[in-house]
Every structure is written in structure tokens, then in C-alpha cells.
Write a protein that holds these residues in place. Structure first.
Motif, mmCIF file in Angstrom:
data_model
loop_
_atom_site.group_PDB
_atom_site.id
_atom_site.type_symbol
_atom_site.label_atom_id
_atom_site.label_comp_id
_atom_site.label_asym_id
_atom_site.label_seq_id
_atom_site.Cartn_x
_atom_site.Cartn_y
_atom_site.Cartn_z
ATOM 1 N N PHE A 205 0.822 -1.206 0.000
ATOM 2 C CA PHE A 205 0.000 0.000 0.000
ATOM 3 C C PHE A 205 0.857 1.258 0.000
ATOM 4 C CE2 PHE A 205 -2.638 -3.355 1.802
ATOM 5 C CZ PHE A 205 -3.709 -3.289 0.923
ATOM 6 N N THR A 206 0.835 1.917 -1.135
ATOM 7 C CA THR A 206 1.573 3.162 -1.303
ATOM 8 C C THR A 206 0.692 4.164 -2.024
ATOM 9 O OG1 THR A 206 2.511 2.493 -3.436
ATOM 10 C CG2 THR A 206 3.782 1.929 -1.448
ATOM 11 N N GLY A 207 1.074 5.426 -1.967
ATOM 12 C CA GLY A 207 0.386 6.438 -2.755
ATOM 13 C C GLY A 207 0.693 6.241 -4.232
ATOM 14 N N GLU A 208 0.060 7.038 -5.068
ATOM 15 C CA GLU A 208 0.270 6.893 -6.509
ATOM 16 C C GLU A 208 1.701 7.215 -6.888
ATOM 17 O OE1 GLU A 208 -2.817 7.229 -9.729
ATOM 18 O OE2 GLU A 208 -3.226 9.012 -8.532
ATOM 19 N N SER A 209 2.250 6.381 -7.772
ATOM 20 C CA SER A 209 3.578 6.667 -8.296
ATOM 21 C C SER A 209 3.479 7.743 -9.375
ATOM 22 C CB SER A 209 4.202 5.392 -8.876
ATOM 23 O OG SER A 209 3.381 4.868 -9.901
ATOM 24 N N HIS A 210 4.604 8.389 -9.656
ATOM 25 C CA HIS A 210 4.673 9.418 -10.689
ATOM 26 C C HIS A 210 5.634 8.967 -11.785
ATOM 27 C CE1 HIS A 210 2.804 11.880 -7.561
ATOM 28 N NE2 HIS A 210 2.493 12.746 -8.509
ATOM 29 N N ILE A 211 5.277 9.260 -13.003
ATOM 30 C CA ILE A 211 6.065 8.862 -14.167
ATOM 31 C C ILE A 211 6.440 10.110 -14.958
ATOM 32 C CG2 ILE A 211 6.060 7.545 -16.317
ATOM 33 C CD1 ILE A 211 3.988 5.703 -15.043
ATOM 34 N N SER A 212 7.703 10.198 -15.331
ATOM 35 C CA SER A 212 8.178 11.297 -16.165
ATOM 36 C C SER A 212 8.689 10.729 -17.485
ATOM 37 C CB SER A 212 9.307 12.073 -15.466
ATOM 38 O OG SER A 212 8.858 12.653 -14.262
ATOM 39 N N PHE A 213 8.270 11.332 -18.590
ATOM 40 C CA PHE A 213 8.738 10.887 -19.895
ATOM 41 C C PHE A 213 8.705 12.054 -20.872
ATOM 42 C CE2 PHE A 213 4.177 10.195 -19.764
ATOM 43 C CZ PHE A 213 3.724 10.647 -20.985
ATOM 44 N N ARG A 214 9.442 11.905 -21.936
ATOM 45 C CA ARG A 214 9.446 12.898 -23.016
ATOM 46 C C ARG A 214 8.916 12.246 -24.282
ATOM 47 N NH1 ARG A 214 12.450 17.363 -21.504
ATOM 48 N NH2 ARG A 214 13.901 17.025 -19.760
ATOM 49 N N GLN A 215 8.214 13.040 -25.101
ATOM 50 C CA GLN A 215 7.710 12.479 -26.354
ATOM 51 C C GLN A 215 8.021 13.398 -27.521
ATOM 52 O OE1 GLN A 215 3.511 11.765 -25.867
ATOM 53 N NE2 GLN A 215 2.942 13.886 -26.216
ATOM 54 N N LEU A 216 8.431 12.769 -28.600
ATOM 55 C CA LEU A 216 8.726 13.465 -29.856
ATOM 56 C C LEU A 216 7.599 13.109 -30.816
ATOM 57 C CD1 LEU A 216 12.216 13.437 -31.613
ATOM 58 C CD2 LEU A 216 10.085 13.576 -32.870
ATOM 59 N N LEU A 217 6.921 14.121 -31.341
ATOM 60 C CA LEU A 217 5.767 13.899 -32.211
ATOM 61 C C LEU A 217 6.010 14.496 -33.594
ATOM 62 C CD1 LEU A 217 2.869 14.882 -29.755
ATOM 63 C CD2 LEU A 217 3.979 12.679 -30.019
ATOM 64 N N ILE A 218 5.713 13.705 -34.609
ATOM 65 C CA ILE A 218 5.816 14.166 -35.994
ATOM 66 C C ILE A 218 4.455 13.977 -36.643
ATOM 67 C CG2 ILE A 218 6.963 13.865 -38.213
ATOM 68 C CD1 ILE A 218 9.294 12.547 -36.696
ATOM 69 N N ARG A 305 10.676 6.942 -12.911
ATOM 70 C CA ARG A 305 9.448 6.541 -12.227
ATOM 71 C C ARG A 305 9.693 6.664 -10.735
ATOM 72 N NH1 ARG A 305 4.939 3.295 -13.504
ATOM 73 N NH2 ARG A 305 3.883 2.507 -11.645
ATOM 74 N N THR A 306 8.864 7.454 -10.063
ATOM 75 C CA THR A 306 8.989 7.661 -8.622
ATOM 76 C C THR A 306 7.862 6.933 -7.915
ATOM 77 O OG1 THR A 306 9.906 9.868 -9.047
ATOM 78 C CG2 THR A 306 9.184 9.390 -6.794
ATOM 79 N N GLU A 307 8.223 5.966 -7.089
ATOM 80 C CA GLU A 307 7.202 5.183 -6.396
ATOM 81 C C GLU A 307 6.512 6.028 -5.338
ATOM 82 O OE1 GLU A 307 6.284 2.316 -7.416
ATOM 83 O OE2 GLU A 307 7.891 2.143 -8.890
ATOM 84 N N GLY A 308 5.252 5.711 -5.065
ATOM 85 C CA GLY A 308 4.492 6.429 -4.055
ATOM 86 C C GLY A 308 4.970 6.114 -2.645
ATOM 87 N N ILE A 309 4.679 6.996 -1.714
ATOM 88 C CA ILE A 309 5.099 6.793 -0.333
ATOM 89 C C ILE A 309 4.189 5.764 0.346
ATOM 90 C CG2 ILE A 309 6.034 9.122 -0.160
ATOM 91 C CD1 ILE A 309 3.495 9.908 1.367
ATOM 92 N N PRO A 310 4.719 5.005 1.338
ATOM 93 C CA PRO A 310 3.886 4.014 2.041
ATOM 94 C C PRO A 310 2.686 4.677 2.727
ATOM 95 C CG PRO A 310 6.216 3.669 2.499
ATOM 96 C CD PRO A 310 6.118 4.981 1.780
#
Length: 342
Positions: A205-218, A305-310
Motif C-alpha cells: 500500500f503506497t500512494g500513486e507513483s509518478h512517471i516522467s517521460f518525453r515524447q517526440l511527435l511528428i 518513475r517515482t514510487e508512491g510513499i507508504p
């Protein structure tokens, strides 16, 4: 007032596909066997099969045509294009067809049950569902979309016209309500059981994790899209910085900040498919293959990816209650699924 009419608020949530149920009856098996023979003699090349008097299955007088099956298969494999080699897609499509056919048969059985039980949609239910979907997608994408935008993107991505999509959504919403009525558990979970479960699964049981990403769109319809894609690919192979390539080549939002997105898992789920699946399949520092989505050719770099806190027991209670309720409903669901095929 008709008690079978569904409250509009009940439809402001996503429906989810079910797993395949138990054994089908003899007549359905005959249709499946017939379909297996057709798969063996039909080329798997993504083209629509000839359907003169052809069918994949017949359920209580309702025919599932080969064209319907082919469209359903194409919707499933569209997300894989650009991520998996075409030869693999062609090989796996033949294996996928019987599974999708089985899902279509179950769907028709569910729809017939919903009709039999006179489950009706409230006025505007499909539009309400679409608006809710569009609002979530707009928030996650950082770009404001209308329902018309969404319908156009959907048709471009999956080849399903607006009328066909609306009809299918209406049927899915009726099926979803049928499932809810037959499976939803109203049994209360005691505080003792909640605490016992927490003690034995506390690390989950943890809070929501956060995800960081970059996207290149053509943009797909840009006359230089092929050249830009090739140049960007060569630059990445040479080790050029992804962020700088986004600033140089991207035609989508957030170009000025290198196409950076940071969001929770639930926010990621609201992105147009197959973005959530692609992002979750990457490890930090890994770059996806090119894939098509929303009229753009995409390439994504997973940043972190940062996991959520307990969570302590007080904050985990709702999650625990949902898990235990889901276990109860899974048992009810299995019984209900088996009853469809009798």
C-alpha cells in the motif's frame, strides 16, 4: 418510472473487458471450428475478408460476420504497429482471431441478456461517457479536445466511424450495467478483516507513483514526416540528446520544454492508447520504437518513475476494502460467466 433505466452517473466510468468464460455450447463450438478452418485458408494480410454469406458465428439468430471479426482484430493489433515487426504481427494475428471471436460471442450473449432484462440507457448516456473520456484525456494530454476531436482521432487510429463507435459504446454501456447488477457486492467488510489484510500486505500500500517521460511527435500528414523521422532516428542512434531533438523536430505540445510530461499512473491511463502501454513498457533511459497515435508518429523516452510513499492503515482502508470486495465479485463473476454459456 422504469426501474431498469440506468442513472446517468453510473456511466461516468470506464468499462473493462472480461476474461474469457467457460466452455461454449455445441452450436457455438461448431462456429468456432468453422472459423478455425477459415483462418487456415485465409491470408492474414490486414485486408478485409470477403463476406458474401460468410459468418464467424451465429448466436440465437444474431450473426457475427467475418468483416466484424476482422475489424475487431484490427482494433486489437493497431496499438502494436510500429512497436512490433510486421512479420510478428501477421504471425500472431492468426492466433488472436479465435480469442477475439470468443470475446465477440460472449459480448453478444451479454447484450442479449441485457436486452432481455430491459436495461435501458438514460438519454445522452453515450455523449456523457464520451465527454468524461475527453475531459480526462484533455487534462492528461495538456491539450483541450472536444468530442468531435476525439471521434475523428478514433476513426483515424482504429478505422471505426462515429456511428459505429456510438452504437458499440451504447451496447457496451448496457452490458456494463448488466455486469454491475449481477456482480456488484453490497457485503460490508468488517474492520477486523481490513486490519488483518493490512498487516499481512502492508508493503503493497503506497500512494500513486509518478512517471516522467518525453515524447517526440511528428505529424503524419506532413510532407517531410518521413525525412524527419529518418533524421531523428539517425540522431538517436548517434547518441544525440532526446530533449534537444524534441526541441528541434517535434510538432506536438511542450516542444519548448523537450516534450516533458510528469503524471500519476491514473493520469497516464487517461492518455490515448497505446501511450500508457508504451510508457509502462519502458525502463528509465529507454526509448520506444516509433508508433502511431492521434495522427502523430510518436517516439517516447522514459525519464524516471517515482514510487508512491507508504500508506498507513487509515489511508489504506479504501484500497483494502476495494481489494476484498473485488475478490468477492470475482467469484460472482465466474458464476455469472458460466451461466451465459449454458
Amino acid at each position: 418510472m422504469n426501474n431498469n433505466r440506468v442513472h446517468e452517473a453510473d456511466f461516468r466510468r470506464h468499462f473493462s473487458p472480461w476474461k474469457l468464460p467457460g466452455q461454449p455450447p455445441l452450436m457455438v463450438w461448431m462456429a468456432l471450428v468453422l472459423q478455425g478452418l477459415l483462418i487456415c485458408i485465409s491470408p492474414v494480410d490486414g485486408q478485409e475478408l470477403p463476406v458474401e454469406n460468410g459468418f464467424a458465428a451465429r448466436i440465437d439468430g444474431k450473426v457475427i460476420t467475418l468483416a466484424e471479426l476482422d475489424r475487431a482484430v484490427q482494433r486489437q493489433i493497431t496499438s502494436a504497429r510500429g512497436q512490433i515487426h510486421e512479420s510478428v504481427i501477421e504471425r500472431e494475428t492468426a492466433r488472436l482471431r479465435p480469442l477475439i471471436l470468443r470475446g465477440l460471442i460472449e459480448r453478444q450473449l451479454l447484450l442479449q441478456r441485457a436486452i432481455h432484462e430491459k436495461i435501458l440507457l438514460p438519454p445522452g448516456a453515450v455523449d456523457s461517457y464520451l465527454q468524461d473520456t475527453v475531459d480526462k484525456m484533455s487534462q492528461a494530454e495538456g491539450t483541450r479536445y472536444s468530442i468531435d476531436d476525439y471521434l475523428a482521432i478514433w476513426e483515424q487510429q482504429y478505422g471505426e466511424a462515429e456511428l459505429d463507435l456510438r452504437v458499440r459504446l451504447g451496447e457496451e454501456l448496457r452490458i456494463d450495467e448488466l455486469r454491475r447488477r449481477k456482480i456488484r457486492s453490497t457485503r460490508s467488510i468488517s474492520p477486523k478483516k481490513l486490519r488483518e489484510y493490512y498487516k499481512s500486505h502492508q508493503e503493497e500500500f503506497t500512494g500513486e507513483s509518478h512517471i516522467s517521460f518525453r515524447q517526440l511527435l511528428i505529424t503524419m500528414d506532413d510532407p517531410d514526416s518521413g525525412r524527419i523521422q529518418d533524421e531523428a532516428s539517425r540522431a538517436l542512434e548517434s547518441g544525440d540528446d532526446f530533449e534537444e531533438l524534441v526541441k528541434k523536430w517535434s510538432m506536438g505540445p511542450r516542444r519548448d520544454i523537450g516534450g516533458l510530461y510528469r503524471m500519476t499512473d491514473s493520469e497516464l491511463d487517461a492518455r490515448f492508447p497505446p501511450v500508457p502501454k508504451v510508457v509502462r513498457g519502458l525502463t528509465p533511459g529507454e526509448t520506444s520504437s516509433w508508433f502511431i497515435c492521434r495522427g502523430y508518429i510518436h517516439r517516447i523516452l522514459m525519464v524516471e518513475r517515482t514510487e508512491g510513499i507508504p500508506l498507513d492503515f487509515a489511508r489504506a482502508q479504501n484500497q483494502i476494502r476495494m481489494i476484498l470486495t473485488r475478490d468477492i465479485e470475482l467469484k460472482k463473476r465466474k458464476q455469472f460467466e458460466e451461466s451465459l454459456w449454458r
